[in-house]
Design a protein around this motif. Structure first.
Motif, mmCIF file in Angstrom:
data_model
loop_
_atom_site.group_PDB
_atom_site.id
_atom_site.type_symbol
_atom_site.label_atom_id
_atom_site.label_comp_id
_atom_site.label_asym_id
_atom_site.label_seq_id
_atom_site.Cartn_x
_atom_site.Cartn_y
_atom_site.Cartn_z
ATOM 1 N N GLY A 98 0.322 -1.184 -0.459
ATOM 2 C CA GLY A 98 0.143 0.217 -0.307
ATOM 3 C C GLY A 98 0.909 1.509 0.420
ATOM 4 N N MET A 99 0.683 3.030 -0.860
ATOM 5 C CA MET A 99 1.358 3.240 -1.305
ATOM 6 C C MET A 99 0.519 4.841 -0.464
ATOM 7 N N VAL A 130 6.535 20.219 2.125
ATOM 8 C CA VAL A 130 7.227 19.352 1.649
ATOM 9 C C VAL A 130 6.163 17.757 1.347
ATOM 10 N N TYR A 131 6.468 17.586 0.106
ATOM 11 C CA TYR A 131 5.583 15.976 0.004
ATOM 12 C C TYR A 131 6.112 14.836 -0.012
ATOM 13 N N TYR A 132 5.978 13.842 1.206
ATOM 14 C CA TYR A 132 6.708 12.108 0.975
ATOM 15 C C TYR A 132 5.991 11.285 0.134
ATOM 16 N N CYS A 133 5.961 10.404 -0.354
ATOM 17 C CA CYS A 133 5.775 9.670 -0.598
ATOM 18 C C CYS A 133 6.072 8.091 0.378
ATOM 19 N N ALA A 134 5.213 6.994 0.631
ATOM 20 C CA ALA A 134 5.716 5.823 1.475
ATOM 21 C C ALA A 134 5.148 5.001 1.449
ATOM 22 N N ALA A 135 5.761 3.236 2.174
ATOM 23 C CA ALA A 135 5.692 2.183 1.890
ATOM 24 C C ALA A 135 5.033 1.605 2.893
ATOM 25 N N SER A 189 -3.601 3.170 3.982
ATOM 26 C CA SER A 189 -3.569 3.680 5.173
ATOM 27 C C SER A 189 -3.460 4.971 5.214
ATOM 28 N N SER A 190 -3.844 5.880 6.354
ATOM 29 C CA SER A 190 -3.489 6.983 6.967
ATOM 30 C C SER A 190 -2.551 7.988 7.609
ATOM 31 N N TYR A 197 3.940 2.875 8.026
ATOM 32 C CA TYR A 197 4.494 2.979 6.876
ATOM 33 C C TYR A 197 5.611 2.976 7.223
ATOM 34 N N THR A 198 6.540 1.586 6.154
ATOM 35 C CA THR A 198 7.631 1.089 7.130
ATOM 36 C C THR A 198 8.624 2.011 5.971
#
Length: 124
Positions: free
Chosen positions: A33-34, A93-98, A105-106, A111-112
């Motif tokens: 999930g991202m 600042v925008y971050y992506c997460a996995a 998930s919000s 997120y790892t």
């Protein structure tokens, strides 16, 4: 181990659009999930959007609904955030997460892996 690299940020005017990209390393991207999060100066990191492993489910914070669209291309190991009708309050600042699970998930703590972030600045 997954490495995430964001790109596509920049300085734009209110009402403009940007598309952020997040390229992931590793063969298991399609199982994660991202999410996209953002952090403005002096504020806590906040949830923006999330997408499940197969893009079957998406979820947004209320303030970006109908303006932002999260999508993913598992063949390219990439997740996107299309941002339209940008507002000065979107500056961050925008971050992506996995996360190691198929659903989005919000919750940041779920997120790892996190990218280094890309700056989005919207002028009025």
């Amino acid at each position: 181990q997954v490495q995430l690299v964001e790109s596509g940020g920049g300085l734009v005017q209110a009402g403009d659009s940007l598309r952020l990209s997040c390229a992931a390393s590793g063969r298991t991207f399609s199982t994660y999930g991202m999410g996209w999060f953002r952090q403005a100066p002096g504020k806590e990191r906040e949830f923006v959007a999330t997408i499940s492993w197969n893009a079957g489910s998406t979820y947004y914070r209320d303030s970006v609904k109908d303006r932002f669209t999260i999508s993913r291309d598992n063949a390219k190991n990439t997740v996107y955030l299309q941002m339209n009708s940008l507002r000065p309050r979107d500056t961050a600042v925008y971050y992506c997460a996995a996360r190691t699970g198929p659903l989005g998930s919000s919750v940041p703590s779920e997120y790892t892996y996190w990218g280094q972030g890309t700056q989005v600045t919207v002028s009025s």
